[in-house]
Design an enzyme around this catalytic site. Structure first.
Site, PDB file in Angstrom:
ATOM      1  N   TYR A 140       1.080  -1.120  -0.150  1.00 59.46           N
ATOM      2  CA  TYR A 140      -0.076  -0.007  -0.018  1.00 59.46           C
ATOM      3  C   TYR A 140       1.110   1.212  -0.029  1.00 59.46           C
ATOM      4  O   TYR A 140       1.908   1.302   0.894  1.00 59.46           O
ATOM      5  CB  TYR A 140      -0.764   0.066   1.474  1.00 59.46           C
ATOM      6  CG  TYR A 140      -1.734   1.356   1.290  1.00 59.46           C
ATOM      7  CD1 TYR A 140      -2.822   1.554   0.821  1.00 59.46           C
ATOM      8  CD2 TYR A 140      -1.001   2.310   2.064  1.00 59.46           C
ATOM      9  CE1 TYR A 140      -3.660   2.717   0.874  1.00 59.46           C
ATOM     10  CE2 TYR A 140      -1.945   3.489   2.204  1.00 59.46           C
ATOM     11  CZ  TYR A 140      -3.005   3.659   1.491  1.00 59.46           C
ATOM     12  OH  TYR A 140      -3.755   4.982   1.632  1.00 59.46           O
TER      13      TYR A 140
ATOM     14  N   GLU B  99      -3.189   7.616  -4.271  1.00 62.14           N
ATOM     15  CA  GLU B  99      -3.160   6.193  -3.551  1.00 62.14           C
ATOM     16  C   GLU B  99      -2.888   5.235  -4.395  1.00 62.14           C
ATOM     17  O   GLU B  99      -3.519   5.094  -5.700  1.00 62.14           O
ATOM     18  CB  GLU B  99      -4.371   6.134  -2.650  1.00 62.14           C
ATOM     19  CG  GLU B  99      -4.465   4.712  -1.784  1.00 62.14           C
ATOM     20  CD  GLU B  99      -5.789   4.865  -0.996  1.00 62.14           C
ATOM     21  OE1 GLU B  99      -5.784   5.235   0.102  1.00 62.14           O
ATOM     22  OE2 GLU B  99      -6.713   3.976  -1.585  1.00 62.14           O
TER      23      GLU B  99
END
Lengths: 378, 288, 378, 288
Positions: free
Chosen positions: C101, C189
């Site tokens: 992530y 993101e």
């Protein structure tokens, strides 16, 4: 590293700063062709890396293309402050209404870039800086924030640029700021920035100096270096990362560290001698670099003695000794040498040099004394 | 007592696995400096000096694991600014930067950033710090100085060694020797160090080694004249330098007629400083 | 403003971040063509501006081009959390070894951008953030300095990315940082950033949210807005610079200021009613804007009463009154209205509305009470 | 006494010749605020309000000529960050920014820059400051508040007027009313203002008007619980807001389950704060 006017202005143009139409050339016939292309009056400007070209007669107006050729031929035969004129810039002539000064440099005391501007631009700006400093408006730029829009506006307001020119002046100031940042300049200067009779702002002349330490990340700028302006020894020194400046004396110096090099030169002078050069081999020099330094010093025909003063810290004296030996097998020289080694690995260095024909000294005072005596005795 | 570094210094070496970094780490350890860690990105987990010093990938992690309270930087010039930011952000209160050739625009960013923090940077382009008999941070050869009462501060590298050596030959020792470096923008000025020496009980006399360029010596003279109680002896290098010629240090440019050796000598003399004609004269002037 | 996955990934690619080969389409036949072009297995992903697509069955693997068409046809008929799927992205399938992530957002408490990274990337990252926050490494970036090289490296080291991927991970982190800066994102993101079986780092999925206040200087980003996802009323509201959110109740609200609008809605609830919308006409709204707001409220068929609560500051009550009158001549509506004006030019506003058919109130309490009574009475 | 602004405030208006700037300058002057200058680049030399207030091109020059010690900003959002930098660099210690819609990345730069300086920024996206009877800086309608002992601090604009109005109707006056603005990154927090109210002798009680989003109210509750001696009454807007919906203010997003009205109300109640169910209930709780 200094850039030529034509190089500086080309960079300015990349940042949206208007410059006169024109081109650089190395021969008079092409100067004529450029003048014909431009039409009308032109200015022929010698491109040498030295100030005061105008006052030395290096900038000339030509009314016709024929005249441009004649003038260019004259200039290309000139020498200005010891530098031969190898190129001329042929620019269209401007009808100047106002001359503005606009420059950015590093203010070491403030630790910030400073933008300086004056409505009294032109050749006498340094005189104005001395006599009427209030006529020069200065603003510091926060290096983390960069130039703020309001700062460019403040400059326009404070040097009384007519309002109709603000927008274009602000754009030029921002352009100059980015040129300064993105070339790692230590100086980016437009002088004069003119307002023409037909209401244009144009950077008529420009100068840039680039931080040598930043050239590694500015390959395009580094490639602009004009090696014609340097002596062979200087080119060679730069290739090996040595700081070398040739001077007028007879005692060649090889020292590690700029401060110690200057102190060594001071000591030679104090003893009645004259240094032939400044040469700093820098920190941590290896044998190759030392050998190169040695060859550069001996390439100066004025040199009649060499003083090697090394105080080892990051530089190791044994490495230096190895370099000297390497160079001596290479360059068979009869010039006498005084060597003084101290600090890191000094003893190893001295041991290596034991069998070479060299005069050694314990102190800097003694080393300089012996070197001066060699020159006087020769 | 001493200034900046002493036996409580827990030193981190940034760029420890490079040639210079490793060599001088060895020298520092031999001198007795407590080198607790090194940093080289990509070499975290290694050990150097026969497994005595751990290498980390990150300064922050190194500080967390070892409690380092000072850092010395040997990384190449193009990575130096980043290394200083890294050390400052990791909370290291004293950063000594040996590297030379750091771009000046990098240093302006660094200095303006550090001014917001409680961090002291010494250098760049400096030989570092030496508190004889206690701690060596940087590259000053340890054997040339002995423990004593003289505070030494210098803009130069090797010229400093010359002076320390001359002092030792004359039987004089140093409290701490501080090389502030010759770059136009650096972390610590003469003034900063003079203030520290003035406040340090061990330091009785001070030697200041300046050079042409800038106005740091003039500011020091001002402080000496108005606030300094301890005697100061000085030497200014570059008296023979032709005006306008660049002598290697970016700082050694004579700026618009200011910053000449003559002016600096004059300012210091007016402040009551004895100014030596050459470095080897300094011990005599201190004895005087 | 939220961006679709395919839009976010296209931006990432502009910043040198590797993304899977693939293309977006609105029809199943083209999905097949894309799959044929890509060859091998593909992933067909519904493009809707809502989280949890995967768990809702909106992301499907297809082994052949035929299957891609079938799956695409199914997805294009789907509705996910109330949003119709109008587009699918057809990407080549990756052989995933590790899911990372990597995200950047604004930390309002720290007043700095924060980069977050975890070796435990993938769909459960929010769960991990709650249950094992130590598995998420966070680093704040100084907004004046920007991302430092060492910070990207620290992330790589701290989330234990294997060394051979550092260089490419650092480049991706820098790319994401610049994407965040140069689009004025509030969120950028990559989840997951995968290490594939053939040793590549690829941004498999991406999400960006852009600061609406900065769209004026990001025209290319502003043009990416997907108006299909908004109701007609929302599109209309945005056109007039109004903040409008449709809700479930019967009392339409027109208020100036978000805080007062929320307090007005709270008051309606407190009195037993239900607000039909949130609508903030903002500061300094003129008559035109007010008229637009009025039309938008009345376009909601659920609305059975309107509460107008204006407390004049930068907004002037007379302007608001003029807007209401303008809209009333325009939209012949029988919906009853309660109006409460206070503050700047409130009296002038009240005078203007004197002849219009409106219920007035002195306090917010009274206004809400009357509006609720109107709904209950109707 | 009061906080931030009083009769000694010498106000500069940035963006004075714009529609809103001019209107509210007039309102402020009518209220009695000492507006000494305005700035609109390109209009230096003009005068506004019948020749009473000079307009300058540059904030720096305006400060030099008029001794302004506070500034209020009405410039459009795209120029707001620059206007704040300009005011801060001109040495103005109090900057009140009314403009809404300033990009959040601009505000992060502004705030990190101002943190290095002795400058207080209130806002952006705020109604400004009002010390009733003395000085109004911003857009709070002057007639809705009377001079008194209650410190009012609010994240909202018009909701603040609602409360001031309710206070006046109940015969209660304000010492100073501070609108801190609803943006996620702003200059002054609840905590900052509570500290000032706690230290201000005129202020006896405090009203705090919060809303959903962020954690500023929670931090305020912490301060109230541990250090505040004066009673506080609060109202939190957004109790009826559906979770996850954006209510216009960037701050009014419920972030990962935190920042809900219920949580804020709870934190404040635990700190001993009386929390009103609606704004018009506040005067009664103060009397209590």
């Amino acid at each position: 590293m200094k850039l030529h006017e034509y190089q500086s202005k080309a960079i300015f143009a990349n940042y949206g700063i208007p410059i006169p139409r024109g081109r650089v050339t190395e021969n008079a016939a092409e100067a004529r062709a450029i003048a014909e292309e431009l039409g009308g009056r032109v200015v022929v400007k010698s491109q040498v890396l030295v100030g005061g070209r105008g006052k030395a007669g290096g900038i000339r107006l030509a009314k016709t293309a024929e005249e441009a050729e004649t003038v260019a031929a004259q200039l290309l035969g000139m020498t200005i402050k010891g530098l031969a004129v190898r190129r001329v810039l042929v620019d269209e002539a401007a009808n100047i209404e106002t001359e503005i000064y606009l420059g950015i440099t590093n203010d070491r005391a403030a630790r910030k870039p400073v933008i300086m501007a004056s409505a009294a631009g032109g050749v006498d700006i340094e005189e104005i800086a001395r006599q009427s400093p209030e006529k020069i408006f200065k603003v510091h730029v926060d290096p983390l924030l960069g130039l703020r829009e309001y700062q460019a506006r403040d400059i326009a307001a404070c040097i009384d640029i007519p309002r109709e020119y603000w927008k274009s002046f602000i754009a030029i100031t921002r352009g100059l700021w980015w040129a300064y940042c993105e070339t790692d300049a230590t100086l980016a200067e437009i002088n004069p920035l003119v307002i023409t009779a037909n209401h244009q702002l144009i950077a008529l002349d420009g100068k840039m100096v680039i931080d040598d330490n930043a050239l590694f990340r500015r390959p395009a700028i580094a490639s602009l270096r004009d090696v014609d302006e340097d002596t062979e020894a200087e080119v060679e020194a730069r290739k090996h990362g040595l700081a070398y400046i040739q001077l007028e004396g007879q005692i060649g110096c090889m020292v590690n560290g700029a401060g110690l090099a200057m102190a060594t030169m001071d000591m030679i002078k104090l003893q009645g001698g004259e240094p032939a050069n400044f040469l700093d081999i820098g920190g941590g020099a290896g044998a190759d670099k030392v050998a190169a330094a040695f060859r550069i010093i001996l390439s100066d025909p004025k040199v009649r003695a060499v003083l090697i003063n090394i105080f080892g810290g990051i530089t190791r004296c044994d490495e230096v000794a190895r370099g000297i030996l390497m160079a001596m097998t290479d360059v068979k020289s009869t010039i006498p040498m005084v060597v003084r080694l101290a600090g890191t690995n000094a003893e190893e260095g001295r041991n290596l040099l034991r069998n070479a024909q060299m005069i050694t000294a314990e102190t800097l005072f003694e080393a300089a004394q012996k070197a001066v005596a060699l020159v006087e005795g020769s | 007592m001493s200034i900046l570094v002493n036996q409580n210094t827990r030193l981190l070496v940034q760029g420890i696995t490079g040639k210079e970094g490793l060599f001088h780490t060895q020298q520092m350890v031999q001198y007795g400096t407590n080198v607790v860690a090194g940093v080289t990105p990509g070499k975290g987990g290694d050990w150097v000096l026969d497994g005595k010093i751990p290498v980390f990938d990150s300064t922050k992690i190194a500080v967390e694991y070892t409690g380092a309270n000072a850092s010395v930087i040997f990384v190449p010039a193009q990575y130096t600014a980043d290394a200083i930011f890294e050390a400052a952000d990791a909370g290291i209160p004293l950063i000594v930067c040996i590297t030379e050739g750091v771009p000046v625009q990098d240093m302006m960013k660094v200095r303006n950033y550090l001014d917001q923090k409680q961090v002291r940077l010494v250098g760049p382009n400096c030989p570092g710090l030496l508190t004889p008999g206690e701690c060596k941070v940087g590259i000053i050869p340890g054997n040339i100085a002995i423990h004593g009462e003289i505070g030494v501060v210098s803009r130069s590298g090797t010229l400093t060694y010359e002076v320390l050596y001359a002092l030792r030959e004359a039987g004089l020792g140093a409290s701490t020797c501080v090389g502030i470096g010759g770059d136009p923008i650096n972390g610590t000025s003469f003034l900063d160090v003079l203030e520290m020496f003035e406040d340090d009980p061990r330091t009785k006399r001070v030697v200041l080694i300046g050079e042409i360029g800038g106005t740091d010596e003039e500011k020091a003279a001002d402080f000496i004249a108005t606030r300094m109680t301890k005697p100061v002896v000085a030497f200014i290098a570059g008296q023979s330098a032709p005006p306008g010629k660049r002598m290697g240090h970016a700082g050694a440019i004579i700026e618009g007629g200011a910053g000449t050796a003559a002016e600096k000598v004059n300012a210091l003399k007016l402040a009551g400083v004895r100014v030596a004609n050459h470095p080897e004269e300094i011990p005599g002037l201190l004895h005087h």
